[in-house]
Write an enzyme that holds these catalytic residues in place. Sequence first.
Site, PDB file in Angstrom:
ATOM      1  N   LYS A 183       0.835  -1.216   0.000  1.00 38.31           N
ATOM      2  CA  LYS A 183       0.000   0.000   0.000  1.00 38.31           C
ATOM      3  C   LYS A 183       0.861   1.254   0.000  1.00 38.31           C
ATOM      4  CE  LYS A 183       0.773   1.312   4.371  1.00 38.31           C
ATOM      5  NZ  LYS A 183       1.097   2.661   4.883  1.00 38.31           N
ATOM      6  N   THR A 240      -3.669   5.675   3.549  1.00 38.96           N
ATOM      7  CA  THR A 240      -2.378   6.184   3.093  1.00 38.96           C
ATOM      8  C   THR A 240      -2.481   6.918   1.765  1.00 38.96           C
ATOM      9  OG1 THR A 240      -1.494   4.166   4.091  1.00 38.96           O
ATOM     10  CG2 THR A 240       0.041   5.535   2.895  1.00 38.96           C
TER      11      THR A 240
END
Length: 318
Positions: A183, A240
Amino acid sequence: MIGIAGAGAFGTALAVALAKGGREVRLWARDPDQVRQMRETGRNEVALPGIALPENVSVHAQIGEVTHGQALLLAMPMQALGAALDASPEIDGRQPLVACCKGVDLTTLRGPVAVIEGRRPGAPAAILTGPSFAADIACGLPTALTLATTGDGEALQELLSTPTLRLYRTDDVIGAELGGALKNVVAIAAGTVIGAGLGDSARAALMTRGYAEMVRLAEALGARAETLAGLSGFGDLVLTCTSAQSRNFRYGCALGKGEAFDPKVTVEGVATARAVVRLAEGKGIDMPVTTMVNALALGRIALNDAIGQLMSRPLRQE
């Protein structure tokens, strides 16, 4: 007692949260000046300014002083984890060793738990990962994380949970490791899209295709797709890729704007992209987003060329 090796933002935040949850916490910092400052002020102004350390957090300069508790949390950058274990025989693995970092080791192409197990065979090893910012954890804002271990993690889950820090347990260590690692790469790409002024629609498309890459590689390495759909994958990806609190996202924004980024700030996604490109090539896995992030970070391709290559890929069924 819970020991924490690493007094960066995340290690300090965990110390604060666990102490507020009633645990005795011993926090090790590598820099003696930082130890002195934290003892004198009761704060970690370098990594987590404005947050007071509870009285049941003690700060130590010798790592051996934090290694004999019920668990030891290893809160250090992924690329420093192996070297830290090599340099610290005091970390003997008698208690659970919990990695609190995200990434893929550039040397071994393995995740944090595998790095721990390779250096401390037989030690109970786990990883704590998921959508979280250090400031939120330290301020007591509700946060949910994944605790992944191949052993019996129920006691560890209970030990590390607090009224504001909720842990979910899984035995899919590879899935949890890769979700947290990959990620960060997608977050760099998402930041690049926003920094280049390409808009939120482009970011949404990028996140979706990046997530597909995450699942492809994870399944090829033995992980379960449903793990990637949980906190340690999809949950962390959303956080994120959408917040300027993320260092990886900010780094991507700088790339998109053509601006320099502070070299003192650790951006785990850069090293992860480099490692994952090698890993994917070895498995024959197509990962165009990761490949472009790696090329951009290394300066091997211009931003407009990277965008053009992604947009000109063959049309196919989703």
